[in-house]
Design an enzyme around this catalytic site. Structure first.
Site, PDB file in Angstrom:
ATOM      1  CB  SER A  57      -0.938   0.016   1.214  1.00  0.00           C
ATOM      2  OG  SER A  57      -0.193  -0.058   2.422  1.00  0.00           O
ATOM      3  N   GLY A  86      -1.937  -4.027   1.276  1.00  0.00           N
ATOM      4  CA  GLY A  86      -2.119  -5.253   2.042  1.00  0.00           C
ATOM      5  C   GLY A  86      -1.224  -6.397   1.627  1.00  0.00           C
ATOM      6  CG  ASN A 116       1.103  -5.088   4.664  1.00  0.00           C
ATOM      7  OD1 ASN A 116       0.698  -4.350   5.541  1.00  0.00           O
ATOM      8  ND2 ASN A 116       1.047  -4.752   3.379  1.00  0.00           N
ATOM      9  CG  ASP A 219      -1.538   5.206   8.840  1.00  0.00           C
ATOM     10  OD1 ASP A 219      -0.402   5.634   8.525  1.00  0.00           O
ATOM     11  OD2 ASP A 219      -2.130   4.330   8.183  1.00  0.00           O
ATOM     12  CG  HIS A 222      -0.448   3.695   4.984  1.00  0.00           C
ATOM     13  ND1 HIS A 222      -1.102   3.097   6.040  1.00  0.00           N
ATOM     14  CD2 HIS A 222      -0.283   2.739   4.035  1.00  0.00           C
ATOM     15  CE1 HIS A 222      -1.323   1.830   5.753  1.00  0.00           C
ATOM     16  NE2 HIS A 222      -0.829   1.578   4.543  1.00  0.00           N
TER      17      HIS A 222
END
Length: 245
Positions: A57, A86, A116, A219, A222
């Site tokens: 992502s 993801g 991830n 966040d 990202h």
């Protein structure tokens, strides 16, 4: 008693060693993932992209918050974005086994993958029939190594710029950030200075005390628009070098 303890330790060690490494087992996902994967196959068949970003992502975000930066730095370089939100190493491996890069002969591939693998630990995975995911830094590194090897086979003339996984979490003590750092320490050894080059720009995003701000990563994972600017600026000298510009 000592012999019993040694035997027990060896048994436990063997049990962990026997655990399958999910990071190197190619597996697909469903839903919109398939459509995006197939769009990369179409780009690959055209055979015209000279610079390809491959990842999750954070890479896909070049089409979101990084769009303006992409236009400034990469549109003129005939670049393609092969990022899917993801994705873990095993998903990228499946993509490479099923059409991504078929017919494509890029000059440079920018690869970043693995956060991830770290972040999904302890979570049930739909594509694994609900299996609770487990993946160590060493296992993630094996997944990255497998991807690099497959890229070398599919695009033997391409140079690979392997990026260290970006920092995550607010503080240096964040467990997931520490696992990413451990993975980076291993994958750095994949660089040969010829076809594979490693670059860790993680400190670019951090404050002097090692903290990560929401201005750069809203966040704490990202990138923001500013974060994408920082990413592009940090790797541009290396990209110019590897593209021979």
């Amino acid at each position: 008693m000592k012999n019993i303890l040694i035997a027990s330790a060896l048994f436990i060690s063997s049990a962990f060693a026997a655990e399958p490494n999910l990071a190197i087992n190619p597996v697909p996902r469903d839903g919109g993932w398939v459509k995006r994967h197939e769009s990369f196959n179409a780009i690959s068949k055209q055979g015209t992209a000279t610079l390809v970003f491959l990842g999750d992502s954070i890479t896909q975000g070049w089409e979101g918050k990084g769009k303006a930066t992409w236009e400034k730095f990469y549109a003129k370089r005939n670049a393609a974005n092969f990022g899917i939100g993801g994705d873990r190493t095993e998903h990228v491996l499946w993509r490479l086994d099923n059409g991504n890069f078929d017919g494509l002969k890029p000059k440079l591939i920018v690869l970043m993958i693995g956060t991830n693998n770290t972040g999904h630990v302890g979570r049930a995975q739909k594509e694994l029939n609900g299996t609770i995911y487990a993946c160590s830094a060493e296992q993630t590194a094996e997944g990255v190594k497998a991807i690099v090897s497959k890229l070398q086979t599919k695009a033997p003339e391409a140079k690979i710029l392997l990026l260290g996984i970006f920092p995550r979490g607010e503080k240096p003590s964040d467990a997931m950030r520490q696992q990413n750092e451990a993975t980076n320490a291993i994958i750095a050894k994949l660089a040969d200075g010829k076809q594979v080059h490693f670059l860790d720009i993680g400190k670019t995003f951090l404050q002097p005390d090692g903290t990560l701000t929401r201005e750069v990563m809203p966040d704490l994972l990202h990138l923001s628009e500013k974060g994408y600017d920082m990413w592009a600026e940090a790797i541009d000298p290396k990209i110019k070098e590897l593209l021979g510009e």
